[in-house]
Design an enzyme around this catalytic site. Structure first.
Site, mmCIF file in Angstrom:
data_model
loop_
_atom_site.group_PDB
_atom_site.id
_atom_site.type_symbol
_atom_site.label_atom_id
_atom_site.label_comp_id
_atom_site.label_asym_id
_atom_site.label_seq_id
_atom_site.Cartn_x
_atom_site.Cartn_y
_atom_site.Cartn_z
ATOM 1 N NE ARG A 1 2.779 6.501 2.067
ATOM 2 C CZ ARG A 1 2.100 6.084 0.996
ATOM 3 N NH1 ARG A 1 1.337 4.999 1.071
ATOM 4 N NH2 ARG A 1 2.179 6.722 -0.147
ATOM 5 N NE ARG B 1 -1.692 6.767 3.592
ATOM 6 C CZ ARG B 1 -1.526 6.640 2.286
ATOM 7 N NH1 ARG B 1 -2.056 5.631 1.635
ATOM 8 N NH2 ARG B 1 -0.853 7.547 1.617
ATOM 9 N NE ARG C 1 3.061 4.399 -8.773
ATOM 10 C CZ ARG C 1 2.405 4.664 -7.633
ATOM 11 N NH1 ARG C 1 2.015 5.873 -7.363
ATOM 12 N NH2 ARG C 1 2.180 3.725 -6.767
ATOM 13 N NE ARG D 1 1.661 10.373 -2.793
ATOM 14 C CZ ARG D 1 1.126 10.080 -1.604
ATOM 15 N NH1 ARG D 1 1.377 10.846 -0.547
ATOM 16 N NH2 ARG D 1 0.366 9.028 -1.478
ATOM 17 C CE LYS E 1 -2.413 3.124 -5.825
ATOM 18 N NZ LYS E 1 -2.883 4.477 -5.454
HETATM 19 P P1 AP5 Z 1 -5.006 3.628 0.894
HETATM 20 O O1 AP5 Z 1 -5.636 2.302 0.685
HETATM 21 O O2 AP5 Z 1 -3.798 3.716 1.729
HETATM 22 O O3 AP5 Z 1 -4.805 4.324 -0.539
HETATM 23 P P2 AP5 Z 1 -3.741 4.016 -1.677
HETATM 24 O O4 AP5 Z 1 -4.443 4.098 -2.992
HETATM 25 O O5 AP5 Z 1 -2.977 2.787 -1.380
HETATM 26 O O6 AP5 Z 1 -2.861 5.318 -1.509
HETATM 27 P P3 AP5 Z 1 -1.283 5.507 -1.586
HETATM 28 O O7 AP5 Z 1 -1.014 6.863 -1.015
HETATM 29 O O8 AP5 Z 1 -0.555 4.346 -1.002
HETATM 30 O O9 AP5 Z 1 -1.096 5.531 -3.141
HETATM 31 P P4 AP5 Z 1 0.119 6.076 -3.886
HETATM 32 O O10 AP5 Z 1 -0.113 5.532 -5.243
HETATM 33 O O11 AP5 Z 1 0.276 7.548 -3.808
HETATM 34 O O12 AP5 Z 1 1.369 5.533 -3.044
HETATM 35 P P5 AP5 Z 1 2.294 4.259 -3.183
HETATM 36 O O13 AP5 Z 1 2.644 3.797 -1.837
HETATM 37 O O14 AP5 Z 1 1.736 3.297 -4.156
HETATM 38 O O15 AP5 Z 1 -6.137 4.599 1.496
HETATM 39 C C1 AP5 Z 1 -5.803 5.913 1.930
HETATM 40 C C2 AP5 Z 1 -6.514 6.214 3.262
HETATM 41 O O16 AP5 Z 1 -7.922 6.254 3.029
HETATM 42 C C3 AP5 Z 1 -6.297 5.153 4.352
HETATM 43 O O17 AP5 Z 1 -6.152 5.789 5.587
HETATM 44 C C4 AP5 Z 1 -7.584 4.300 4.340
HETATM 45 O O18 AP5 Z 1 -7.910 3.854 5.630
HETATM 46 C C5 AP5 Z 1 -8.614 5.306 3.847
HETATM 47 N N1 AP5 Z 1 -9.616 4.678 2.976
HETATM 48 C C6 AP5 Z 1 -9.413 3.751 2.004
HETATM 49 N N2 AP5 Z 1 -10.565 3.435 1.393
HETATM 50 C C7 AP5 Z 1 -11.533 4.193 2.006
HETATM 51 C C8 AP5 Z 1 -12.955 4.312 1.820
HETATM 52 N N3 AP5 Z 1 -13.608 3.592 0.883
HETATM 53 N N4 AP5 Z 1 -13.612 5.178 2.609
HETATM 54 C C9 AP5 Z 1 -12.962 5.914 3.564
HETATM 55 N N5 AP5 Z 1 -11.622 5.832 3.793
HETATM 56 C C10 AP5 Z 1 -10.915 4.992 3.004
HETATM 57 O O19 AP5 Z 1 3.579 4.919 -3.818
HETATM 58 C C11 AP5 Z 1 4.310 5.888 -3.107
HETATM 59 C C12 AP5 Z 1 5.330 6.535 -3.997
HETATM 60 O O20 AP5 Z 1 6.268 5.553 -4.459
HETATM 61 C C13 AP5 Z 1 4.778 7.179 -5.283
HETATM 62 O O21 AP5 Z 1 4.347 8.506 -5.057
HETATM 63 C C14 AP5 Z 1 5.986 7.116 -6.192
HETATM 64 O O22 AP5 Z 1 6.859 8.170 -5.886
HETATM 65 C C15 AP5 Z 1 6.665 5.806 -5.800
HETATM 66 N N6 AP5 Z 1 6.241 4.669 -6.622
HETATM 67 C C16 AP5 Z 1 5.426 3.641 -6.249
HETATM 68 N N7 AP5 Z 1 5.230 2.792 -7.248
HETATM 69 C C17 AP5 Z 1 5.938 3.263 -8.296
HETATM 70 C C18 AP5 Z 1 6.106 2.831 -9.636
HETATM 71 N N8 AP5 Z 1 5.497 1.746 -10.110
HETATM 72 N N9 AP5 Z 1 6.919 3.566 -10.449
HETATM 73 C C19 AP5 Z 1 7.554 4.684 -9.988
HETATM 74 N N10 AP5 Z 1 7.422 5.152 -8.738
HETATM 75 C C20 AP5 Z 1 6.607 4.450 -7.900
HETATM 76 MG MG MG Z 2 -0.957 2.373 -0.959
#
Ligand code: AP5
Ligand code: MG
Length: 226
Positions: free
Chosen positions: A168, A134, A95, A179, A20
């Site tokens: 992270r 990552r 989410r 997660r 994402k």
């Molecule tokens: P990356 O693009 O970083 O993936 P991502 O989907 O953004 O993963 P996140 O871990 O950020 O998602 P998340 O939903 O768990 O965390 P968030 O920060 O939103 O890609 C991952 C890796 O793969 C990178 O190294 C990249 O280089 C590589 N990659 C990408 N695409 C690739 C490809 N095609 N091929 C090869 N490699 C690739 O949320 C964190 C926490 O915050 C949550 O767990 C929750 O506790 C809280 N939170 C956030 N939003 C909410 C909400 N709305 N409500 C309640 N709690 C929330």
């Molecule tokens: Mg992310």
């Protein structure tokens, strides 16, 4: 006559590590619309040495969600800012089903209609490898991966030249498993919600980063060379 706002208003959803953030940054570069990551916003709060900061930090380290009320307030304020007027990419929001329902009302009040909800699909085996490899530049936040997205010069950020990088706190095997459980339990029900509204587009997220971004541009009708 409709006075709906014109622009590209998209939601990126999908399991942790599906891409994402990576794809939102690429789409932002191409379209200049605002990228709003609730995960990034929460990590900034969690760095503060306040009661809220400390409790958020602990929740994120366990892979638990923040409260709907807090997230909704944060997003409501952010999307009302001028840089979101012509479009936004919501990364990691909504989410939960209550967040999806509130978003629908919030956007209706602002005469905004979502253009699409993109679900990036990636199997769990790939997710673990992506998340555990990552890291990001501590100076500008640019994202990298040990294997899939290396810096051009070893140890130097491609974007800002920074030389310090961080991983992270929630990117460890145990937290990722929590997660993933929370994704299935709490986030997955938003998929049929958006499907019923004709907004859902699924994208296979397993190709290279460039291949996935081409698929996303196709789905959003942004490619003129196809
Ligand atoms: P990356 O693009 O970083 O993936 P991502 O989907 O953004 O993963 P996140 O871990 O950020 O998602 P998340 O939903 O768990 O965390 P968030 O920060 O939103 O890609 C991952 C890796 O793969 C990178 O190294 C990249 O280089 C590589 N990659 C990408 N695409 C690739 C490809 N095609 N091929 C090869 N490699 C690739 O949320 C964190 C926490 O915050 C949550 O767990 C929750 O506790 C809280 N939170 C956030 N939003 C909410 C909400 N709305 N409500 C309640 N709690 C929330
Ligand atoms: Mg992310």
């Amino acid at each position: 006559m409709s006075n709906l706002k014109q622009g590209l208003f998209v939601v990126f959803t999908g399991a942790p590590g599906c891409g994402k953030g990576t794809q939102a940054r690429i789409l932002k570069e191409r379209t200049h619309i605002c990228h709003l990551s609730t995960g990034e916003m929460l990590r900034q709060f969690a760095e503060k040495d306040t009661p809220l900061g400390r409790s958020l930090k602990a929740a994120l380290e366990r892979g638990e969600f923040a409260s709907d009320a807090m997230i909704i307030e944060m997003v409501k304020n952010r999307i009302a800012e001028p840089d979101c007027a012509n479009g936004f990419i919501l990364d990691g929001f909504p989410r939960t089903l209550p967040q999806a329902e509130v978003l629908e009302d919030m956007l209706a009040e602002q005469n905004v209609k979502l253009s699409a909800v993109l679900e990036i699909q990636v199997p769990d085996e790939i997710i673990m490898e992506r998340i555990l490899g990552r890291y990001a530049c501590m100076q500008c936040g640019a994202g990298y991966h040990d294997k899939f997205q290396k810096t051009k010069i070893y140890g130097v950020c491609d974007v800002c030249g920074g030389t310090e990088f961080a991983r992270r706190q929630d990117d460890n095997r145990g937290t990722v498993q929590n997660r993933l459980v929370n994704y299935r339990l709490l986030t997955y029900p938003t998929i049929p919600f958006f499907e019923a509204r004709g907004l859902l587009k699924t994208v296979d997220g397993t190709g290279t980063i460039d291949a996935v971004s081409r698929k996303i541009e196709d789905v959003l009708g942004l490619r003129d060379d196809v």
